[in-house]
Design a protein around this motif. Structure first.
Motif, PDB file in Angstrom:
ATOM      1  N   GLN A 434     -77.385  57.440 103.773  1.00 60.41           N
ATOM      2  CA  GLN A 434     -76.287  56.536 104.147  1.00 60.41           C
ATOM      3  C   GLN A 434     -75.412  57.559 104.963  1.00 60.41           C
ATOM      4  O   GLN A 434     -75.665  58.710 105.064  1.00 60.41           O
ATOM      5  CB  GLN A 434     -75.471  56.013 103.045  1.00 60.41           C
ATOM      6  N   PRO A 438     -69.283  55.657 104.163  1.00 60.72           N
ATOM      7  CA  PRO A 438     -70.001  54.420 104.083  1.00 60.72           C
ATOM      8  C   PRO A 438     -68.775  53.320 104.155  1.00 60.72           C
ATOM      9  O   PRO A 438     -69.246  52.094 103.987  1.00 60.72           O
ATOM     10  CB  PRO A 438     -70.471  54.603 102.627  1.00 60.72           C
ATOM     11  N   CYS A 444     -73.148  48.756 104.453  1.00 61.05           N
ATOM     12  CA  CYS A 444     -72.910  49.514 103.391  1.00 61.05           C
ATOM     13  C   CYS A 444     -71.755  48.570 102.201  1.00 61.05           C
ATOM     14  O   CYS A 444     -72.202  48.654 101.172  1.00 61.05           O
ATOM     15  CB  CYS A 444     -72.389  50.985 103.453  1.00 61.05           C
TER      16      CYS A 444
END
Length: 502
Positions: A434, A438, A444
């Protein structure tokens, strides 16, 4: 007296049919399309189950009204099989894998294992990469711009959601088109790196070993990101990559994904769940650059790695007769298909293609590793819970599913590693891919809470104390790698026996 030849009944009665092995094959694409206009879905398990009695009434011979054409009429045997399916409680079942390579026309583009390219083919690929890399950082078909679509500065990529595989399939084609636009390289195709083998020597030399960013990828991002310029991509040594692939369970998750009868959901079950886990841990295995979403696509190995991810998806499609949109939809049992068919949810920005247009592809691969015999491929549809109206069973050979559930990814600064400990010793770990921030990622934020699934033998967990550790590798120089579980949403550990229909 001559004995008449034995004839094979092409449509025998099946006493215990299931949807995935038998019933879904009864509905032709034209049947599905015709009934869709009348509000009846014959293309998915849910649609057929909900309308089963009506379907049986209208298709039963000798006075069947559907299908309307003579060629599509059901035989008495087929009608009896469908009745058996209704009486038995609409079992979902598992796929019967297709174990022979696909026939038909040759693919428009054939992608090969990078280690099998001839010297001339590899030289042409090198020319194409050098040509794309030499283009201006502002050129729309230049390396910097193309890689920047995945991470900084554009960050278009759709991770951990249903459009993940479709998005990357289109992305690879766009990059391949750019390679083909280099003079003399119009027939180049992007090779793949089979991650079950060590990183090939061919990818450890220029221009495939690294990339020096010619501009700051964070300067034009919204909001701007600092600290990534100047920047040269990095990788771990080959032996470390190989060890990481094993310790992070990449090959285990690939094997599990290939055995799935259902497409499933990205964070729940099925092919997609384990494919994405294998993808994430593959990124984390390769190196510091591949493990950081903002810059991963700048490492040239990214393209060969993702080409293999696409190859594996196509392999799964062939195994499950899911290479057409109609066939693919039959694997969405119990799942929402709006991401695939609804114009409000199926776009793949910034590309013009939509998710449904990626299912049937004219891309081929030299090796799909289709098993030589059905007995060697056992498909599954195992889950931690099952409808109480169905019969189910637990098999002693089936693994225990251990899920680290309810991780709040938005609080974790960057990609992270989830380790499952038994009596304080690690027994399994997975990498979650990720962005470093995020909270600023729209995808996300939509999928803020995530789960990590491990499949273990009972011996690995029985009579042992389980615990979890989360590490953030990118922070080791500042505050150490360990991340407090309390700040990660207080995730729980759920251990379950996996049930299948009896």
């Amino acid at each position: 007296m001559t004995t008449p030849p034995t004839t094979h009944d092409p449509d025998p009665v099946v006493a215990a049919p299931t949807y995935l092995a038998d019933i879904r094959t009864y509905f032709r694409p034209e049947d599905v399309a015709h009934m869709a206009t009348k509000g009846i879905d014959l293309g998915t398990y849910d649609g057929v189950e909900q309308n089963a009695l009506t379907i049986f009434a209208h298709t039963s011979p000798p006075n069947a009204g559907m299908p309307p054409d003579a060629a599509g009429k059901w035989s008495a045997n087929r009608s009896q099989t469908f009745k058996n399916w209704i009486v038995n409680g609409f079992p979902l079942g598992t796929s019967t894998p297709v174990t022979t390579p696909p026939g038909g026309a040759a693919p428009a583009r054939l992608r090969k294992d990078v280690t099998t390219l001839t010297d001339a083919e590899f030289a042409l690929l090198t020319t194409a990469f050098n040509g794309v890399m030499a283009r201006s950082s502002t050129a729309p078909d230049g390396y910097f711009t193309l890689a920047g679509q995945h991470g900084l500065p554009k960050a278009w990529c759709l991770h951990h959601e249903p459009r993940f595989n479709p998005w990357h399939r289109v992305y690879l084609r766009e990059f391949e088109d750019a390679l083909r636009s280099v003079p003399g390289c119009q027939d180049v195709t992007l090779p793949y790196w089979d991650i079950s083998t060590p990183l090939p020597d061919r990818l450890q030399h220029p221009p495939f070993d690294q990339y020096v960013l010619p501009a700051d990828p964070g300067a034009t991002a919204t909001p701007p990101v600092t600290g990534l310029f100047p920047y040269t991509t990095e990788r771990y040594p080959v032996a470390e990559i190989t060890a990481n692939v094993t310790s992070l369970g990449v090959l285990d998750d690939i094997a599990t994904s290939m055995a799935q009868s259902l497409w499933g959901a990205s964070d729940i079950n099925g092919y997609q769940k384990f494919s994405i886990q294998a993808h994430d841990s593959g990124h984390g295995s390769v190196g510091p650059t591949m493990g950081v979403q903002e810059v991963s696509a700048f490492d040239p190995v990214f393209w060969f790695f993702h080409c293999n991810i696409d190859r594996l998806w196509l392999r799964w499609q062939h195994l499950n007769t899911a290479t057409t949109l109609a066939g693919f939809r039959t694997t969405l049992a119990g799942g929402d298909d709006s991401w695939l068919t609804d114009p409000s949810f199926n776009p793949l920005p910034p590309f013009t293609a939509t998710a449904d247009q990626t299912i049937a592809t004219d891309i081929g691969y030299d090796r799909l590793d289709l098993p030589p015999a059905p007995a060697e491929t056992v498909m599954e549809n195992l889950s931690g819970s099952i409808d109480a109206a169905r019969t189910f069973s637990f098999r002693s050979a089936d693994p225990v599913s251990v899920r680290v559930k309810g991780i709040n990814r938005l609080n974790i600064p960057g990609s992270f590693v989830v380790s499952l400990l038994a009596d304080g010793e690690p027994v399994a770990k997975r990498f979650f891919f990720q962005p470093n921030n995020p909270r600023q990622c729209e995808t996300c934020a939509k999928h803020a809470t995530v789960n990590i699934d491990f499949r273990l033998t009972r011996e690995q967990v029985l009579d042992r104390t389980l615990s979890v550790r989360i590490d953030v590798p990118g922070h080791s120089e500042k505050v150490g790698t360990a991340f407090p579980l309390a700040q990660a949403g207080h995730p729980t550990v759920n251990a379950r026996l996996l049930a299948g229909e009896a």
